[in-house]
Scaffold this motif. Structure first.
Motif, short mmCIF file in Angstrom:
data_model
loop_
_atom_site.label_atom_id
_atom_site.label_comp_id
_atom_site.label_asym_id
_atom_site.label_seq_id
_atom_site.Cartn_x
_atom_site.Cartn_y
_atom_site.Cartn_z
N ALA A 92 14.00 0.83 -8.90
CA ALA A 92 14.92 1.78 -9.53
C ALA A 92 14.90 3.09 -8.78
O ALA A 92 13.88 3.51 -8.24
N ALA A 93 16.06 3.73 -8.73
CA ALA A 93 16.18 5.09 -8.21
C ALA A 93 16.68 5.93 -9.37
O ALA A 93 17.75 5.67 -9.92
N SER A 116 15.83 7.42 -17.90
CA SER A 116 14.52 6.76 -17.83
C SER A 116 14.73 5.26 -17.67
O SER A 116 15.68 4.70 -18.21
N ALA A 117 13.84 4.62 -16.93
CA ALA A 117 13.95 3.18 -16.70
C ALA A 117 12.57 2.55 -16.76
O ALA A 117 11.55 3.20 -16.50
N ILE A 147 14.91 -2.02 -18.82
CA ILE A 147 15.50 -1.06 -19.74
C ILE A 147 15.94 0.18 -18.98
O ILE A 147 15.20 0.71 -18.14
N LEU A 148 17.13 0.65 -19.27
CA LEU A 148 17.66 1.90 -18.72
C LEU A 148 18.21 2.72 -19.88
O LEU A 148 18.98 2.20 -20.69
N SER A 149 17.80 3.97 -19.98
CA SER A 149 18.26 4.82 -21.08
C SER A 149 18.68 6.19 -20.55
O SER A 149 18.05 6.74 -19.64
N ASP A 150 19.74 6.70 -21.13
CA ASP A 150 20.27 8.02 -20.78
C ASP A 150 20.23 8.87 -22.06
O ASP A 150 20.89 8.55 -23.04
N GLY A 151 19.42 9.94 -22.04
CA GLY A 151 19.32 10.81 -23.20
C GLY A 151 20.50 11.75 -23.30
O GLY A 151 21.24 11.96 -22.33
#
Length: 209
Positions: A5-6, A12-13, A26-30
């Protein structure tokens, strides 16, 4: 299976294996950008990882995470996107769960398939339903998960033709590993912002061996 991941700033990943041997990405964008967004997405990823590793189903885990975010929101909104992919190493089937998340892509022999499903992020409304898109993967396939900072980098190319072209080009090269690919995607997205304010950029790449 190899992955990399970059990531930058508020995204967050995570990549890990469940007790049953399945691989989880898992990839999340706050909400927003910067430290607050990073804290929100990081907490969401960590909690979801813990729930899944405890043996809870995906549906129950997402509902629990949604409830926790709502209970801790107070007067301020506290939500995050969840892009979850689970790959069964025995059957080769991949399940894509998307809660407010951007499109993912599967590249196979020069063909690029877009994986997308509209849904609200977690932490907004009390009642939430999760559903998945299931596809069979084959050796040589590449799975690419992205934050919206990448998929929306070019205002003149909302279909992400630039990204499709880049994915085909890199997957055709025998010397392109997942980390190189993830970093190249993020770098190209960054260049397409030009003078505009740049959103957080994250690319997670998994190659099926």
């Amino acid at each position: 299976m190899v992955s990399a991941a970059a990531s930058a700033a508020g995204d967050s990943a995570a990549c890990f294996m469940l007790p049953d041997g399945n691989m989880v990405f898992i990839l999340s964008d706050g909400m927003g950008k910067g430290e607050k967004a990073a804290a929100e997405s990081g907490a969401a990823v960590a909690k979801l990882k813990k729930l899944l590793k405890s043996g809870q189903s995906v549906s129950a885990s997402i509902k629990t995470l949604n409830r926790i975010l709502i209970e801790h929101s107070g007067e301020e909104e506290n939500f995050a996107t969840i892009d979850l992919t689970i790959i069964d190493k025995n059957t080769g089937k991949a399940r894509f769960y998307k809660m407010g998340a951007s499109a993912s892509f599967v590249v196979r022999k020069g063909r690029v398939r877009r994986i997308q499903r509209p849904a609200l992020p977690v932490g907004i409304i009390p009642t939430i339903r999760s559903s998945c898109i299931t596809i069979g993967l084959e050796p040589g396939d590449t799975v690419v998960m992205l934050s919206d900072g990448i998929t929306e980098a070019d205002r003149n190319d909302l279909s992400c033709m630039w990204l499709r072209s880049l994915l085909r080009e890199m997957c055709a090269s025998e010397n392109t590993g997942p980390r190189i690919m993830a970093e190249a995607i993020a770098a190209e997205a960054k260049s397409r912002y030009g003078c505009r304010e740049r959103d957080d950029l994250t690319a997670l790449v998994a190659m099926i061996q």
